[in-house]
Design an enzyme around this catalytic site. Structure first.
Site, PDB file in Angstrom:
ATOM      1  CG  HIS A  95      -5.343   1.758  -3.063  1.00 27.59           C
ATOM      2  ND1 HIS A  95      -5.185   1.453  -4.327  1.00 27.59           N
ATOM      3  CD2 HIS A  95      -4.576   0.771  -2.492  1.00 27.59           C
ATOM      4  CE1 HIS A  95      -4.599   0.479  -4.820  1.00 27.59           C
ATOM      5  NE2 HIS A  95      -4.103  -0.071  -3.525  1.00 27.59           N
ATOM      6  CG  ASN A 144      -3.590   5.184  -5.357  1.00 26.00           C
ATOM      7  OD1 ASN A 144      -3.558   4.474  -4.703  1.00 26.00           O
ATOM      8  ND2 ASN A 144      -4.604   5.065  -6.231  1.00 26.00           N
TER       9      ASN A 144
HETATM   10  C1  F6R Z   1      -5.173  -5.797  -1.310  1.00 28.01           C
HETATM   11  C2  F6R Z   1      -5.510  -4.505  -0.901  1.00 28.01           C
HETATM   12  C3  F6R Z   1      -4.466  -3.359  -1.537  1.00 28.01           C
HETATM   13  C4  F6R Z   1      -3.168  -3.820  -1.414  1.00 28.01           C
HETATM   14  C5  F6R Z   1      -2.464  -2.404  -2.138  1.00 28.01           C
HETATM   15  C6  F6R Z   1      -0.817  -2.554  -2.031  1.00 28.01           C
HETATM   16  O1  F6R Z   1      -6.201  -6.702  -0.531  1.00 28.01           O
HETATM   17  O2  F6R Z   1      -6.221  -4.015  -0.419  1.00 28.01           O
HETATM   18  O3  F6R Z   1      -4.798  -2.084  -0.630  1.00 28.01           O
HETATM   19  O4  F6R Z   1      -2.669  -3.667  -0.180  1.00 28.01           O
HETATM   20  O5  F6R Z   1      -2.873  -2.327  -3.618  1.00 28.01           O
HETATM   21  O6  F6R Z   1      -0.449  -3.997  -2.989  1.00 28.01           O
HETATM   22  P1  F6R Z   1       0.970  -4.395  -3.002  1.00 28.01           P
HETATM   23  O7  F6R Z   1       1.128  -5.067  -1.623  1.00 28.01           O
HETATM   24  O8  F6R Z   1       0.787  -5.304  -4.087  1.00 28.01           O
HETATM   25  O9  F6R Z   1       1.885  -3.410  -3.343  1.00 28.01           O
END
Ligand code: F6R
Length: 242
Positions: free
Chosen positions: A137, A135
Protein backbone atom coordinates in the site's frame (compact mmCIF):
# COMPACT_ATOMS: atom_id res chain seq x y z
CA UNK A 1 12.25 4.90 -11.62
CA UNK A 2 15.54 5.73 -9.91
CA UNK A 3 16.85 3.43 -7.17
CA UNK A 4 19.30 4.80 -4.58
CA UNK A 5 21.03 2.22 -2.39
CA UNK A 6 21.56 3.16 1.24
CA UNK A 7 23.71 1.27 3.73
CA UNK A 8 21.21 1.37 6.55
CA UNK A 9 18.32 3.38 7.98
CA UNK A 10 20.57 6.25 9.12
CA UNK A 11 22.12 6.56 5.67
CA UNK A 12 18.69 6.34 4.00
CA UNK A 13 17.35 9.08 6.27
CA UNK A 14 20.24 11.44 5.49
CA UNK A 15 19.87 10.84 1.76
CA UNK A 16 16.10 11.45 1.89
CA UNK A 17 16.51 14.62 3.96
CA UNK A 18 19.12 15.91 1.49
CA UNK A 19 16.69 15.49 -1.40
CA UNK A 20 13.83 17.17 0.50
CA UNK A 21 16.21 19.99 1.53
CA UNK A 22 17.19 20.61 -2.06
CA UNK A 23 13.50 21.02 -2.99
CA UNK A 24 12.93 23.51 -0.13
CA UNK A 25 16.13 25.39 -1.02
CA UNK A 26 15.33 25.65 -4.72
CA UNK A 27 11.68 26.55 -4.11
CA UNK A 28 11.12 28.12 -0.66
CA UNK A 29 7.33 28.14 -1.18
CA UNK A 30 7.20 24.51 -2.27
CA UNK A 31 4.43 22.05 -1.47
CA UNK A 32 5.62 18.91 0.32
CA UNK A 33 3.44 15.82 0.39
CA UNK A 34 4.30 14.08 3.66
CA UNK A 35 3.91 10.61 5.13
CA UNK A 36 3.71 9.14 8.62
CA UNK A 37 4.81 5.73 9.92
CA UNK A 38 8.31 4.72 10.97
CA UNK A 39 10.01 5.00 7.57
CA UNK A 40 10.24 8.84 7.35
CA UNK A 41 10.99 9.52 11.05
CA UNK A 42 14.78 9.57 10.51
CA UNK A 43 14.46 11.93 7.55
CA UNK A 44 12.29 14.25 9.65
CA UNK A 45 14.97 14.21 12.38
CA UNK A 46 17.59 15.19 9.79
CA UNK A 47 15.36 18.02 8.50
CA UNK A 48 14.93 19.33 12.06
CA UNK A 49 18.74 19.28 12.49
CA UNK A 50 19.15 21.28 9.27
CA UNK A 51 16.52 23.78 10.41
CA UNK A 52 18.23 24.14 13.80
CA UNK A 53 21.57 24.66 12.06
CA UNK A 54 19.99 27.54 10.14
CA UNK A 55 20.32 25.77 6.79
CA UNK A 56 16.60 25.44 6.02
CA UNK A 57 13.65 27.81 6.21
CA UNK A 58 10.13 26.33 6.16
CA UNK A 59 8.25 29.61 6.68
CA UNK A 60 6.73 29.52 3.18
CA UNK A 61 6.50 25.74 2.78
CA UNK A 62 3.09 24.07 2.56
CA UNK A 63 2.50 20.49 3.63
CA UNK A 64 -0.21 18.10 2.57
CA UNK A 65 -0.35 14.73 4.31
CA UNK A 66 -1.39 11.39 2.91
CA UNK A 67 -3.86 10.05 5.42
CA UNK A 68 -5.60 10.06 8.78
CA UNK A 69 -7.42 7.47 10.87
CA UNK A 70 -11.21 7.73 11.00
CA UNK A 71 -12.46 8.60 14.48
CA UNK A 72 -9.24 10.11 15.91
CA UNK A 73 -9.15 13.82 16.73
CA UNK A 74 -6.04 15.80 15.81
CA UNK A 75 -5.16 15.88 19.52
CA UNK A 76 -5.27 12.07 19.87
CA UNK A 77 -1.72 10.81 20.40
CA UNK A 78 -2.15 8.12 17.72
CA UNK A 79 -3.56 10.49 15.10
CA UNK A 80 -1.36 11.31 12.15
CA UNK A 81 -1.92 15.02 12.84
CA UNK A 82 -0.30 14.49 16.26
CA UNK A 83 2.48 12.40 14.70
CA UNK A 84 3.35 15.18 12.25
CA UNK A 85 3.40 17.83 14.98
CA UNK A 86 5.60 15.83 17.33
CA UNK A 87 7.97 14.45 14.68
CA UNK A 88 8.34 17.54 12.49
CA UNK A 89 6.03 20.54 12.54
CA UNK A 90 6.59 21.57 16.20
CA UNK A 91 10.35 21.63 15.61
CA UNK A 92 10.56 23.77 12.46
CA UNK A 93 9.19 27.18 11.45
CA UNK A 94 6.38 25.91 9.22
CA UNK A 95 3.10 27.84 9.59
CA UNK A 96 0.50 25.49 11.16
CA UNK A 97 -2.08 27.07 8.83
CA UNK A 98 -0.07 25.64 5.92
CA UNK A 99 -0.16 22.05 7.26
CA UNK A 100 -2.99 20.03 5.79
CA UNK A 101 -4.30 16.61 6.75
CA UNK A 102 -7.78 15.08 6.40
CA UNK A 103 -9.94 15.40 9.51
CA UNK A 104 -10.56 12.07 11.21
CA UNK A 105 -13.67 13.46 12.87
CA UNK A 106 -15.57 14.93 9.94
CA UNK A 107 -19.32 14.33 9.88
CA UNK A 108 -19.26 14.84 6.11
CA UNK A 109 -16.77 12.25 4.78
CA UNK A 110 -17.66 12.77 1.11
CA UNK A 111 -17.43 16.54 1.41
CA UNK A 112 -14.13 16.28 3.33
CA UNK A 113 -12.61 13.97 0.69
CA UNK A 114 -13.77 16.14 -2.23
CA UNK A 115 -12.42 19.26 -0.50
CA UNK A 116 -9.07 17.50 0.06
CA UNK A 117 -8.80 16.71 -3.66
CA UNK A 118 -9.60 20.33 -4.53
CA UNK A 119 -6.86 21.41 -2.12
CA UNK A 120 -4.33 19.01 -3.67
CA UNK A 121 -5.29 20.22 -7.13
CA UNK A 122 -5.00 23.90 -6.14
CA UNK A 123 -1.66 23.42 -4.35
CA UNK A 124 0.07 21.01 -6.76
CA UNK A 125 2.61 18.91 -4.87
CA UNK A 126 6.30 19.49 -5.66
CA UNK A 127 7.58 16.41 -3.84
CA UNK A 128 5.55 13.55 -2.37
CA UNK A 129 7.30 11.49 0.29
CA UNK A 130 6.08 7.89 0.64
CA UNK A 131 6.65 4.75 2.67
CA UNK A 132 5.33 1.38 1.55
CA UNK A 133 3.18 -1.07 3.50
CA UNK A 134 4.21 -4.74 3.64
CA UNK A 135 1.23 -5.43 1.33
CA UNK A 136 2.34 -2.76 -1.16
CA UNK A 137 0.00 0.00 0.00
CA UNK A 138 0.91 3.66 -0.49
CA UNK A 139 -0.93 6.14 1.69
CA UNK A 140 -3.71 3.81 2.78
CA UNK A 141 -4.46 2.70 -0.78
CA UNK A 142 -4.83 -0.98 0.00
CA UNK A 143 -4.55 -3.84 -2.56
CA UNK A 144 -7.71 -3.81 -4.68
CA UNK A 145 -9.00 -4.77 -8.13
CA UNK A 146 -8.76 -1.14 -9.30
CA UNK A 147 -6.68 1.94 -8.51
CA UNK A 148 -8.92 4.42 -6.66
CA UNK A 149 -7.89 7.88 -7.86
CA UNK A 150 -9.49 10.22 -5.34
CA UNK A 151 -9.30 10.82 -1.60
CA UNK A 152 -11.55 8.25 0.00
CA UNK A 153 -12.41 6.35 3.14
CA UNK A 154 -10.82 2.90 3.22
CA UNK A 155 -11.33 -0.16 5.37
CA UNK A 156 -7.86 -1.23 6.44
CA UNK A 157 -6.75 -4.77 5.66
CA UNK A 158 -5.75 -7.26 8.37
CA UNK A 159 -2.12 -6.95 7.17
CA UNK A 160 -2.16 -3.19 7.76
CA UNK A 161 -3.94 -3.47 11.12
CA UNK A 162 -1.34 -6.02 12.23
CA UNK A 163 1.56 -3.92 10.92
CA UNK A 164 0.32 -0.76 12.66
CA UNK A 165 -0.63 -2.47 15.95
CA UNK A 166 2.95 -1.83 17.16
CA UNK A 167 2.08 1.88 17.55
CA UNK A 168 -0.95 1.17 19.79
CA UNK A 169 -1.35 -0.30 23.30
CA UNK A 170 -3.03 -3.31 21.70
CA UNK A 171 -4.37 -4.46 18.33
CA UNK A 172 -8.01 -3.72 19.25
CA UNK A 173 -7.19 -0.03 19.50
CA UNK A 174 -6.08 0.26 15.86
CA UNK A 175 -8.80 2.13 13.95
CA UNK A 176 -10.34 -0.04 11.23
CA UNK A 177 -10.85 2.78 8.75
CA UNK A 178 -8.86 5.72 7.44
CA UNK A 179 -9.10 8.60 4.98
CA UNK A 180 -6.41 8.45 2.34
CA UNK A 181 -5.26 10.49 -0.58
CA UNK A 182 -5.99 8.40 -3.70
CA UNK A 183 -3.65 7.32 -6.46
CA UNK A 184 -4.30 10.46 -8.50
CA UNK A 185 -3.47 12.62 -5.46
CA UNK A 186 -0.14 10.85 -5.15
CA UNK A 187 0.70 10.62 -8.85
CA UNK A 188 0.00 14.33 -9.56
CA UNK A 189 3.13 15.24 -7.56
CA UNK A 190 5.97 16.52 -9.73
CA UNK A 191 8.43 14.27 -7.91
CA UNK A 192 8.00 11.23 -5.72
CA UNK A 193 10.46 10.04 -3.09
CA UNK A 194 9.88 6.67 -1.44
CA UNK A 195 11.89 5.44 1.55
CA UNK A 196 12.03 1.69 2.19
CA UNK A 197 13.82 0.15 5.14
CA UNK A 198 14.11 -3.32 6.61
CA UNK A 199 13.69 -6.94 5.62
CA UNK A 200 9.89 -6.88 6.13
CA UNK A 201 9.70 -4.71 2.98
CA UNK A 202 12.18 -6.71 0.86
CA UNK A 203 9.67 -8.94 -0.97
CA UNK A 204 7.20 -6.15 -1.73
CA UNK A 205 9.98 -3.81 -2.87
CA UNK A 206 11.01 -6.32 -5.53
CA UNK A 207 7.37 -6.81 -6.57
CA UNK A 208 6.80 -3.07 -6.84
CA UNK A 209 9.93 -2.48 -8.92
CA UNK A 210 9.91 -5.53 -11.18
CA UNK A 211 6.35 -6.88 -11.23
CA UNK A 212 3.48 -5.72 -13.45
CA UNK A 213 1.58 -2.50 -12.69
CA UNK A 214 -1.24 -4.04 -10.67
CA UNK A 215 -3.75 -2.52 -8.20
CA UNK A 216 -3.12 -5.57 -6.01
CA UNK A 217 0.32 -4.03 -5.41
CA UNK A 218 -0.72 -0.36 -5.26
CA UNK A 219 2.89 0.93 -5.17
CA UNK A 220 3.53 -0.66 -8.59
CA UNK A 221 1.69 2.33 -10.12
CA UNK A 222 4.82 4.38 -9.35
CA UNK A 223 6.49 2.65 -12.32
CA UNK A 224 4.34 5.03 -14.42
CA UNK A 225 5.51 8.20 -12.67
CA UNK A 226 8.03 10.26 -14.70
CA UNK A 227 10.15 11.28 -11.69
CA UNK A 228 10.11 8.70 -8.93
CA UNK A 229 13.10 7.96 -6.70
CA UNK A 230 13.23 5.04 -4.28
CA UNK A 231 15.82 5.00 -1.49
CA UNK A 232 16.18 1.55 0.03
CA UNK A 233 18.58 0.17 2.60
CA UNK A 234 20.49 -3.12 2.34
CA UNK A 235 17.90 -5.14 4.27
CA UNK A 236 15.10 -3.89 2.05
CA UNK A 237 17.16 -4.70 -1.07
CA UNK A 238 17.95 -8.27 0.01
CA UNK A 239 15.29 -10.00 -2.16
CA UNK A 240 15.86 -7.77 -5.19
CA UNK A 241 19.59 -8.46 -5.08
CA UNK A 242 19.27 -12.21 -4.56
C1 F6R B 1 1.76 6.69 6.23
C2 F6R B 1 1.31 5.88 5.13
C3 F6R B 1 1.65 4.45 4.98
C4 F6R B 1 3.06 4.08 5.47
C5 F6R B 1 3.28 2.56 5.34
C6 F6R B 1 4.62 2.14 5.87
O1 F6R B 1 1.27 8.02 6.10
O2 F6R B 1 0.61 6.41 4.34
O3 F6R B 1 1.53 4.09 3.63
O4 F6R B 1 4.01 4.75 4.72
O5 F6R B 1 2.27 1.90 6.06
O6 F6R B 1 4.64 2.34 7.25
P1 F6R B 1 6.01 2.20 8.07
O7 F6R B 1 6.89 3.28 7.57
O8 F6R B 1 5.59 2.41 9.50
O9 F6R B 1 6.53 0.84 7.79
Amino acid sequence: MKLIRAKDYADLSIKAANIISSVVTLKPDCVLGLATGSSPVGAYEELVKKYQAGVLDFSRVKAVNLDEYVGLSKEHDQSYAYFMRTNLFDHINIDPANCHIPSGLTDDPEGECAAYDRLISDLGTDLQLLGIGPNGHIGFNEPDSVFLPHTHCVTLTETTINANARFFANRDEVPRRAYTMGIWGIMQAKRILMVVSGSSKAAVLKEMLTGPVDPNVPASVLQLHPDCTVIADRDALAVLDR
